[in-house]
Design a protein around this motif. Structure first.
Motif, PDB file in Angstrom:
ATOM      1  N   TYR A 116       6.662 -10.063  -1.055  1.00 26.96           N
ATOM      2  CA  TYR A 116       6.786 -10.307   0.383  1.00 26.96           C
ATOM      3  C   TYR A 116       7.917  -9.488   1.001  1.00 26.96           C
ATOM      4  O   TYR A 116       7.819  -9.040   2.150  1.00 26.96           O
ATOM      5  CB  TYR A 116       6.985 -11.799   0.647  1.00 26.96           C
ATOM      6  N   GLN A 117       8.978  -9.273   0.239  1.00 31.40           N
ATOM      7  CA  GLN A 117      10.064  -8.426   0.733  1.00 31.40           C
ATOM      8  C   GLN A 117       9.607  -6.977   0.883  1.00 31.40           C
ATOM      9  O   GLN A 117       9.938  -6.302   1.862  1.00 31.40           O
ATOM     10  CB  GLN A 117      11.256  -8.497  -0.227  1.00 31.40           C
ATOM     11  N   MET A 118       8.826  -6.497  -0.069  1.00 28.27           N
ATOM     12  CA  MET A 118       8.418  -5.088  -0.082  1.00 28.27           C
ATOM     13  C   MET A 118       7.444  -4.738   1.040  1.00 28.27           C
ATOM     14  O   MET A 118       7.410  -3.599   1.509  1.00 28.27           O
ATOM     15  CB  MET A 118       7.803  -4.744  -1.444  1.00 28.27           C
ATOM     16  N   ILE A 119       6.638  -5.710   1.477  1.00 30.83           N
ATOM     17  CA  ILE A 119       5.635  -5.398   2.508  1.00 30.83           C
ATOM     18  C   ILE A 119       6.115  -5.744   3.913  1.00 30.83           C
ATOM     19  O   ILE A 119       5.383  -5.548   4.886  1.00 30.83           O
ATOM     20  CB  ILE A 119       4.314  -6.153   2.233  1.00 30.83           C
ATOM     21  N   ARG A 120       7.326  -6.228   4.020  1.00 30.89           N
ATOM     22  CA  ARG A 120       7.810  -6.779   5.283  1.00 30.89           C
ATOM     23  C   ARG A 120       7.746  -5.784   6.439  1.00 30.89           C
ATOM     24  O   ARG A 120       7.448  -6.149   7.566  1.00 30.89           O
ATOM     25  CB  ARG A 120       9.246  -7.276   5.091  1.00 30.89           C
ATOM     26  N   MET A 121       7.987  -4.513   6.158  1.00 30.93           N
ATOM     27  CA  MET A 121       8.094  -3.522   7.228  1.00 30.93           C
ATOM     28  C   MET A 121       6.905  -2.563   7.284  1.00 30.93           C
ATOM     29  O   MET A 121       6.981  -1.528   7.945  1.00 30.93           O
ATOM     30  CB  MET A 121       9.392  -2.719   7.055  1.00 30.93           C
ATOM     31  N   ILE A 122       5.798  -2.893   6.596  1.00 27.20           N
ATOM     32  CA  ILE A 122       4.650  -1.986   6.601  1.00 27.20           C
ATOM     33  C   ILE A 122       3.398  -2.706   7.089  1.00 27.20           C
ATOM     34  O   ILE A 122       3.361  -3.942   7.168  1.00 27.20           O
ATOM     35  CB  ILE A 122       4.395  -1.383   5.200  1.00 27.20           C
ATOM     36  N   ASN A 123       2.375  -1.943   7.398  1.00 28.82           N
ATOM     37  CA  ASN A 123       1.095  -2.491   7.852  1.00 28.82           C
ATOM     38  C   ASN A 123       0.089  -2.519   6.707  1.00 28.82           C
ATOM     39  O   ASN A 123       0.155  -1.690   5.792  1.00 28.82           O
ATOM     40  CB  ASN A 123       0.535  -1.643   8.993  1.00 28.82           C
ATOM     41  N   PRO A 124      -0.865  -3.440   6.760  1.00 34.09           N
ATOM     42  CA  PRO A 124      -1.873  -3.499   5.692  1.00 34.09           C
ATOM     43  C   PRO A 124      -2.786  -2.283   5.705  1.00 34.09           C
ATOM     44  O   PRO A 124      -3.080  -1.718   6.764  1.00 34.09           O
ATOM     45  CB  PRO A 124      -2.649  -4.783   6.005  1.00 34.09           C
TER      46      PRO A 124
END
Length: 251
Positions: A116-124
């Motif tokens: 969850y930390q790693m995807i926090r600033m990116i889009n799916p």
């Protein structure tokens, strides 16, 4: 590409229902727990995530190419394996060289937090699909999530065992037998039950079993499988493993 390192997985093979891919707190000592050196992480759209979690069908070609040989175990590449998330749920899969997610696993809490930390600033990411199911395929051996809601791993296993016994009862098409078992469930309805056809009696019993899980369900299951070696082995396995010490911590 995002990558997770030193990832513990507990593979469940051939599962087309996400509820059978057990969360960490339900892992057991005898499970197939492995340590992967590295595994790619993909942040994907909700529809594709549900498709991977609750199906056994071909994965998108572009997704497979993106993860090809990116996962490593004991220094050796795994052809198609990845961790995927939609921002709400997380699941790992390994196709075992095929194009479908044959093995699936949840992650330990520490790695879930990391995802969850790693995807926090990116889009799916978006992947085109040949088909997406409009609804889940449910049958007596693969019940809906509603039927398993709130049950522990042991309770889910026993409920699936009871469904196997019900299917055997259906295949036998013995009217007296189905009347007997339905009367065992609701003895106060004896007179009504005697007038039911085989199918109506079986359907009525199925509906009783389908909803929830109580001590009555468990006792009924034990009665139905008595004297059937294969079913009794499955009963013993569910209850024996339930007494194992759960894995409290994996470093």
């Amino acid at each position: 590409m995002l990558v997770l390192n030193d990832v513990w997985v507990n593979w469940f093979e051939g599962e087309d229902k996400g509820y059978n891919v057990c969360p960490f707190f339900e892992w057991r000592k005898r499970d197939k727990i492995e340590l992967l050196d590295t595994i790619p992480l993909l942040y994907i759209e909700k529809e594709l995530y549900q498709y991977i979690e609750n199906d056994l069908d071909d994965l998108p070609e572009r997704l497979l190419m993106k993860i090809h040989n990116r996962a490593i175990k004991n220094g050796r590449a795994i052809e198609y394996a990845a961790v995927v998330t939609n921002g709400e749920g997380i699941i790992a899969f390994d196709t075992m060289g095929y194009r479908i997610p044959l093995k699936k696993s949840r992650l330990i809490p520490r790695h879930e937090r990391r995802v969850y930390q790693m995807i926090r600033m990116i889009n799916p990411m978006s992947f085109s699909m040949k088909k997406l199911r409009n609804q889940e395929s449910n049958h007596i051996f693969s019940l809906s999530r509603e039927a398993m809601l709130g049950l522990s791993r042991r309770e889910r296993e026993l409920k699936q065992l009871l469904m196997l016994a019900l299917d055997q009862l259906r295949e036998g098409k013995n009217l007296d037998e189905v009347h007997y078992w339905l009367t065992e469930w609701e003895p106060e309805q004896y007179q009504l039950i005697q007038g039911l056809s085989f199918q109506k009696a079986w359907d009525r019993l199925y509906q009783h079993i389908y909803h929830g899980w109580t001590i009555k369900h468990e006792q009924f299951c034990q009665q139905m499988i008595k004297g059937q070696p294969l079913f009794e082995q499955l009963w013993d396995k569910a209850n024996q493993i339930d007494n194992d010490t759960q894995i409290k911590r994996i470093k």
